[in-house]
Write an enzyme that holds these catalytic residues in place. Sequence first.
Site, PDB file in Angstrom:
ATOM      1  N   SER A 313       5.234   6.911  -5.086  1.00 20.85           N
ATOM      2  CA  SER A 313       4.659   5.599  -4.913  1.00 20.85           C
ATOM      3  C   SER A 313       3.439   5.624  -4.001  1.00 20.85           C
ATOM      4  O   SER A 313       2.409   6.179  -4.359  1.00 20.85           O
ATOM      5  CB  SER A 313       5.748   4.657  -4.386  1.00 20.85           C
ATOM      6  OG  SER A 313       5.466   3.330  -4.713  1.00 20.85           O
ATOM      7  N   LYS A 338       5.909   7.278  -9.754  1.00 18.50           N
ATOM      8  CA  LYS A 338       6.293   5.878  -9.662  1.00 18.50           C
ATOM      9  C   LYS A 338       5.024   5.052  -9.556  1.00 18.50           C
ATOM     10  O   LYS A 338       4.374   5.021  -8.530  1.00 18.50           O
ATOM     11  CB  LYS A 338       7.199   5.682  -8.445  1.00 18.50           C
ATOM     12  CG  LYS A 338       7.976   4.374  -8.453  1.00 18.50           C
ATOM     13  CD  LYS A 338       7.184   3.295  -7.799  1.00 18.50           C
ATOM     14  CE  LYS A 338       7.999   2.020  -7.700  1.00 18.50           C
ATOM     15  NZ  LYS A 338       7.218   0.950  -7.046  1.00 18.50           N
ATOM     16  N   GLN A 342       5.659  -3.699  -6.188  1.00 14.65           N
ATOM     17  CA  GLN A 342       6.581  -4.814  -6.085  1.00 14.65           C
ATOM     18  C   GLN A 342       6.111  -5.812  -5.013  1.00 14.65           C
ATOM     19  O   GLN A 342       5.384  -5.454  -4.093  1.00 14.65           O
ATOM     20  CB  GLN A 342       7.988  -4.326  -5.705  1.00 14.65           C
ATOM     21  CG  GLN A 342       8.749  -3.670  -6.838  1.00 14.65           C
ATOM     22  CD  GLN A 342       8.154  -2.340  -7.272  1.00 14.65           C
ATOM     23  OE1 GLN A 342       7.754  -1.520  -6.456  1.00 14.65           O
ATOM     24  NE2 GLN A 342       8.068  -2.133  -8.584  1.00 14.65           N
TER      25      GLN A 342
END
Length: 491
Positions: A313, A338, A342
Site C-alpha cells: 500500500s 495493494k 480507503q
Amino acid sequence: MLFKGRTVAAMLALTAIAACVATYAVLEFPSRSRGAGGQLASGDLGQGQGGLRQEELEKLNKAMNLIEQRYLHPADRKKLLDGALQGMVESLKDPYSVYKPEDEAEEYMDALQGAFTGIGAELRVENGAVIVESPIRGSPAERAGLQPRDVLLSINGESLYGLSLSEAVAKIRGPKGTKAKLKVQRAGRTTPLDLELVRDRIDPETVSSEIREDGVGHLFINQFTSETAAQVAEELASLERQGMKALVIDVRNNPGGYLQSVVEVADQLLEQGKPIVQSEYRDGRRKVDVAENGAKHGKLYPLVVLINQGSASASEILAGALKQSAGALLVGDTTYGKGTVQVHFNGELGDDSILKLTVYKWLLPDGTWINEQGIEPDIPVDQPAYFLAWRLPRDRVLKLDSTGGDVENLQTILEGVGYPADRRDGYFSQRTKEAVERFQLDESLPATGEVDAGTAQRLEERLYSAIQDRANDAQWQKALAEARKLAGSSE
C-alpha cells in the site's frame, strides 16, 4: 528473548493489530466542475440514488417487525441494525471495506494510531479466511515467522473460518502473557504450522535511522502515520548533517498507512513538480499528487529502496514514486500489490460507528495499477532460508527418526546457527542428532541429541542473533553495495 529479525523462527511475546493493511486518505475527490482536486461533503459523494427508496425501506421495516414479533427469542434492535450494515458492506466483496459498530469503533481507531495488543500482524478476511497481510516490522508476529498471505486457521482450537474481521480479532486478542495457539496454513506446504504465541503489548517505532562510516545512511519507515513525515524530515536532516552520500530507505514489512503521510514523505525526496502518485476515481477521472516542497533539483544523494512481500500500500506508493520520479534503485522481493485507497467515515452514520470504504485506485506516476501484482525490484534478492523459519514446538521432543515439517524447520535453523545437518528433508537422521549434540555441548546443555523445550529456546535465541547480524541480511548487503557504487559514481 527479544526477536527483531525480518521473519524469524522464535518468539516469546506476540502482539496484534486489528486492522487490515490499507492506505487511508482524507475525504478528497476531484471537483466535477474543474476536474482538479477538491473537497466534497460526504452527502455529495456520488451519483447514487439518495439512500433507500420507499419500497426498500419498507422491506427492511417488515423484516425488522417479523423478527421482533415472530422470532423465538428476544432480539436486540441495535445488533440487528449493525448486522444489516455489516451485511451491506460484506456484500461488496471488498476485503478492505469494513463496518465497525460503536462498541468496536474506538478500539479499532486506537489500533490504527499506535500501541495495541494482539499478534503483531495486519489482517484481513477474504472468502471467509483470515489472512496475514503483513507482519509488522519488529513485532512478535514477524519474529515468529508469520509471512504475508499466511492463513490463520484456528486460535486455541477454535476455527477462525467464516468470522468477520472483528470477530476473529476478538478471539486472537487477549490479556498480556496469555498464550495463543495458532494453526497456520502456508502456500506450498501440505500440512499446517502450529505456533504457540504469548500475547503482549507493543508500541511500534515508526521511523529510525543510522549512518555508516562510509556515508551510507539507512532510514527505516515501519508505517505511515500522521507523525511519519515530520519524523522523516528530522531523521533526514540529521543524516545530511553527518555528510550522508547515499541513502537506503527500508520499507520491508511496512503494511501502509495514510496517503497524505506518504505523499509528504515522498515530497521531501523528489524534485519539485515530479509526480508522486495518481488517484483514479469511480468516474474515471484522475488526480495527480506532485512534489511541491522538495528540493529544487531533488536530493543530492542517490536512493536505494529495500522492499519485500510485506511492503504494501503506502510503502508501495513510496517505492514506485522514488523509482519513477527520482531514479531510485529497488532491491529485495516483489511487493504485496495493494492498489486501492480507503476512507474512514466517522460520524456520517449519526453515531460513533465507523464505515471504511474503498473510494479509489492509486496508480504509479506512469499510470500503472499494481493491484494484486506488486512492484518488482530492479535487483531481486532472496534472504537465507533460515529467515523464513518458524518457532520450534514446545509440546513434544524432536529426536532420532522423527519426521515432518518441524524437523525440516529444525534442520533449517541448525544451518542458520552454524551447525548444519546432512539433510533438510524433514527426517531426523543420525547426522542431525550429531549436529544437535554439538550445539548442546557448545551451549552447556545436556548433550542428548534431542530437541526439548530448553534446546528449542536456545536455538531460537541463537537464530535471533544470526538474523540480527547485518552480515547475514542478504538484501541489506546488496542494497549497501549498490548504494556505495551509486555514491561513488555521483561524486
